[in-house]
Design an enzyme around this catalytic site. Sequence first.
Site, PDB file in Angstrom:
ATOM      1  N   LYS A  96       0.864  -1.179   0.000  1.00  0.00           N
ATOM      2  CA  LYS A  96       0.000   0.000   0.000  1.00  0.00           C
ATOM      3  C   LYS A  96       0.897   1.224   0.000  1.00  0.00           C
ATOM      4  CE  LYS A  96      -4.512   1.009   0.540  1.00  0.00           C
ATOM      5  NZ  LYS A  96      -5.712   0.290   0.097  1.00  0.00           N
ATOM      6  N   GLY A 196     -21.139   6.023   5.139  1.00  0.00           N
ATOM      7  CA  GLY A 196     -20.180   6.441   4.112  1.00  0.00           C
ATOM      8  C   GLY A 196     -20.749   6.167   2.730  1.00  0.00           C
ATOM      9  N   VAL A 197     -21.180   7.246   2.063  1.00  0.00           N
ATOM     10  CA  VAL A 197     -21.728   7.064   0.717  1.00  0.00           C
ATOM     11  C   VAL A 197     -20.835   7.761  -0.298  1.00  0.00           C
ATOM     12  CG1 VAL A 197     -24.113   6.419   1.096  1.00  0.00           C
ATOM     13  CG2 VAL A 197     -23.476   8.806   1.359  1.00  0.00           C
ATOM     14  N   GLY A 198     -19.594   7.248  -0.360  1.00  0.00           N
ATOM     15  CA  GLY A 198     -18.642   7.705  -1.367  1.00  0.00           C
ATOM     16  C   GLY A 198     -18.746   6.776  -2.562  1.00  0.00           C
ATOM     17  N   LYS A 199     -17.571   6.465  -3.149  1.00  0.00           N
ATOM     18  CA  LYS A 199     -17.571   5.675  -4.381  1.00  0.00           C
ATOM     19  C   LYS A 199     -18.218   4.304  -4.152  1.00  0.00           C
ATOM     20  CE  LYS A 199     -12.993   6.115  -5.115  1.00  0.00           C
ATOM     21  NZ  LYS A 199     -12.481   7.110  -4.125  1.00  0.00           N
ATOM     22  N   VAL A 200     -17.799   3.606  -3.082  1.00  0.00           N
ATOM     23  CA  VAL A 200     -18.318   2.245  -2.850  1.00  0.00           C
ATOM     24  C   VAL A 200     -19.753   2.290  -2.331  1.00  0.00           C
ATOM     25  CG1 VAL A 200     -17.986   0.076  -1.612  1.00  0.00           C
ATOM     26  CG2 VAL A 200     -16.001   1.393  -2.316  1.00  0.00           C
ATOM     27  N   GLY A 201     -19.987   3.141  -1.316  1.00  0.00           N
ATOM     28  CA  GLY A 201     -21.304   3.197  -0.678  1.00  0.00           C
ATOM     29  C   GLY A 201     -22.413   3.432  -1.691  1.00  0.00           C
TER      30      GLY A 201
HETATM   31  P1  NAI Z   1     -14.571   7.598  -0.741  1.00  0.00           P
HETATM   32  O1  NAI Z   1     -13.531   8.549  -0.278  1.00  0.00           O
HETATM   33  O2  NAI Z   1     -15.098   7.721  -2.139  1.00  0.00           O
HETATM   34  O3  NAI Z   1     -15.860   7.654   0.230  1.00  0.00           O
HETATM   35  C1  NAI Z   1     -15.776   7.658   1.615  1.00  0.00           C
HETATM   36  C2  NAI Z   1     -17.015   8.376   2.136  1.00  0.00           C
HETATM   37  O4  NAI Z   1     -17.031   8.262   3.556  1.00  0.00           O
HETATM   38  C3  NAI Z   1     -17.045   9.881   1.818  1.00  0.00           C
HETATM   39  O5  NAI Z   1     -18.314  10.239   1.287  1.00  0.00           O
HETATM   40  C4  NAI Z   1     -16.793  10.540   3.178  1.00  0.00           C
HETATM   41  O6  NAI Z   1     -17.434  11.802   3.289  1.00  0.00           O
HETATM   42  C5  NAI Z   1     -17.397   9.518   4.113  1.00  0.00           C
HETATM   43  N1  NAI Z   1     -16.908   9.577   5.496  1.00  0.00           N
HETATM   44  C6  NAI Z   1     -15.655   9.874   5.938  1.00  0.00           C
HETATM   45  N2  NAI Z   1     -15.619   9.783   7.283  1.00  0.00           N
HETATM   46  C7  NAI Z   1     -16.861   9.402   7.699  1.00  0.00           C
HETATM   47  C8  NAI Z   1     -17.443   9.134   8.954  1.00  0.00           C
HETATM   48  N3  NAI Z   1     -16.744   9.231  10.077  1.00  0.00           N
HETATM   49  N4  NAI Z   1     -18.757   8.753   8.979  1.00  0.00           N
HETATM   50  C9  NAI Z   1     -19.492   8.653   7.857  1.00  0.00           C
HETATM   51  N5  NAI Z   1     -18.982   8.896   6.636  1.00  0.00           N
HETATM   52  C10 NAI Z   1     -17.701   9.276   6.554  1.00  0.00           C
HETATM   53  O7  NAI Z   1     -13.958   6.140  -0.484  1.00  0.00           O
HETATM   54  P2  NAI Z   1     -14.421   4.761  -1.129  1.00  0.00           P
HETATM   55  O8  NAI Z   1     -13.590   4.459  -2.307  1.00  0.00           O
HETATM   56  O9  NAI Z   1     -15.893   4.704  -1.227  1.00  0.00           O
HETATM   57  O10 NAI Z   1     -13.914   3.751   0.017  1.00  0.00           O
HETATM   58  C11 NAI Z   1     -14.632   3.603   1.214  1.00  0.00           C
HETATM   59  C12 NAI Z   1     -13.880   2.620   2.108  1.00  0.00           C
HETATM   60  O11 NAI Z   1     -13.767   1.357   1.427  1.00  0.00           O
HETATM   61  C13 NAI Z   1     -12.438   3.043   2.461  1.00  0.00           C
HETATM   62  O12 NAI Z   1     -12.119   2.598   3.746  1.00  0.00           O
HETATM   63  C14 NAI Z   1     -11.593   2.273   1.437  1.00  0.00           C
HETATM   64  O13 NAI Z   1     -10.285   2.031   1.908  1.00  0.00           O
HETATM   65  C15 NAI Z   1     -12.395   0.982   1.348  1.00  0.00           C
HETATM   66  N6  NAI Z   1     -12.170   0.273   0.116  1.00  0.00           N
HETATM   67  C16 NAI Z   1     -12.401   0.886  -1.080  1.00  0.00           C
HETATM   68  C17 NAI Z   1     -12.164   0.201  -2.254  1.00  0.00           C
HETATM   69  C18 NAI Z   1     -12.469   0.789  -3.593  1.00  0.00           C
HETATM   70  O14 NAI Z   1     -12.415   0.045  -4.588  1.00  0.00           O
HETATM   71  N7  NAI Z   1     -12.808   2.060  -3.680  1.00  0.00           N
HETATM   72  C19 NAI Z   1     -11.615  -1.181  -2.245  1.00  0.00           C
HETATM   73  C20 NAI Z   1     -11.500  -1.758  -0.910  1.00  0.00           C
HETATM   74  C21 NAI Z   1     -11.746  -1.020   0.210  1.00  0.00           C
END
Ligand code: NAI
Length: 381
Positions: A96, A196-201
């Site tokens: 990483k 958490g409703v980012g990319k994955v959510g």
């Molecule tokens: P992202 O950065 O697109 O979304 C994360 C979301 O969580 C954001 O909307 C942010 O505002 C929100 N957030 C941050 N702190 C928070 C809290 N305390 N409470 C509620 N919401 C909060 O990230 P992504 O890509 O969606 O990844 C989410 C998680 O999944 C991370 O931990 C990442 O390491 C893990 N992950 C992601 C992968 C991927 O393909 N994108 C693959 C494997 C794991």
Amino acid sequence: MTNHDATSATVPSPLFPSGPSPFQSGGPEQVVYCHDEPSGLRAIIAIHSTALGPALGGTRFHPYPTEADALADVLNLARGMAYKNALAGLDLGGGKAVIIGDPAKDKTEPLLRAYGRFVQSLGGRYYTACDVGTYVSDMDVVARECDFVTGRSPEYGGAGDSSILTAFGVFQGMRACAEALWDGPSLSGRRVGVAGVGKVGRHLITHLLEDGAEVTVTDVNGAALDWVRRTHPDVRVTDAVEELIRGPIDIYAPCAMGGALDDETVAALAASVVCGAANNQLAHPGIEKALADRGVLYAPDYLVNAGGVIQVGDEAANLGHGGFSFERARKRAEGIFDTMCEILRLAGEEGVPPAVAADRLAEARMRNVSRLRSVLLPGRP
Ligand code: NAI
């Protein structure tokens, strides 16, 4: 030290006495500090293990308060990747990288390209990808200086946004948990809380709604919550994580940052299943047992969130050999359902929490497959 080993003492780092030393038993193979002053690049690359092949894991761009925080995070994340890639059946080790800084302010072309040159200098021991704070378009820039980049855009032969299969894999993990606890894999009528409703959510919400689940979401970012209100009027939205945790939900899906499951959260949790995308959800060793003692089924994070690395792993394995296939990767990510069922069976048989059963299976594969390199095959590693 195993991934969820509650008994091994953490050896303090001479560099950062409050953090773990990279030299402790079970620590990483290699840690590289990368510094390019003019572009402001400050990055750390950690290769936990190359027992199964080149280390693959994403690059996190985050404003860590201290270097010690960045080092601790990258070491944890790299270890998680080694276990994740092993359990997903990939011929890849785990690594990483973290870039210290605010992606909104500090991310520039020279910084990303400087980072690419440092990744290139490792000669293929480490392949990078996207993570929190980095996107497909960033990987295209890094790839201008480096051959060991995945998660590039499809126009460049890349696998694109890995969160698509990450969400799909988490959904498969939830279905396996439902099969174990209730009357079949369907999530219809189940109440799922997504933090958490980012990319994955966001992708996860779609799978859940299609399967008939009742979804509640929370996020610290108001814009993310507005997106949900606009796009999915049927989804309940709350801006309080505590409300989601204590509320009447069946499944809790942490999809934000690590450490979501601490003592307080576990004590308050209403759900009977935890299954989400976030890496390193357990705040400290022993939480997996606290969850099991409370009768909460915890789906190991690195097992159910492996869909994304399966996606970019297909890209890495087929660089120059026909390229990435989404269908092939999707089929493989579907296997997360079976692996989750297998882990629950092993956990039951061995009388251990699923997180410990997952560690044991991943370690067995690292040991048994890497050992085969002792059988010489001329021209092959
Ligand atoms: P992202 O950065 O697109 O979304 C994360 C979301 O969580 C954001 O909307 C942010 O505002 C929100 N957030 C941050 N702190 C928070 C809290 N305390 N409470 C509620 N919401 C909060 O990230 P992504 O890509 O969606 O990844 C989410 C998680 O999944 C991370 O931990 C990442 O390491 C893990 N992950 C992601 C992968 C991927 O393909 N994108 C693959 C494997 C794991």
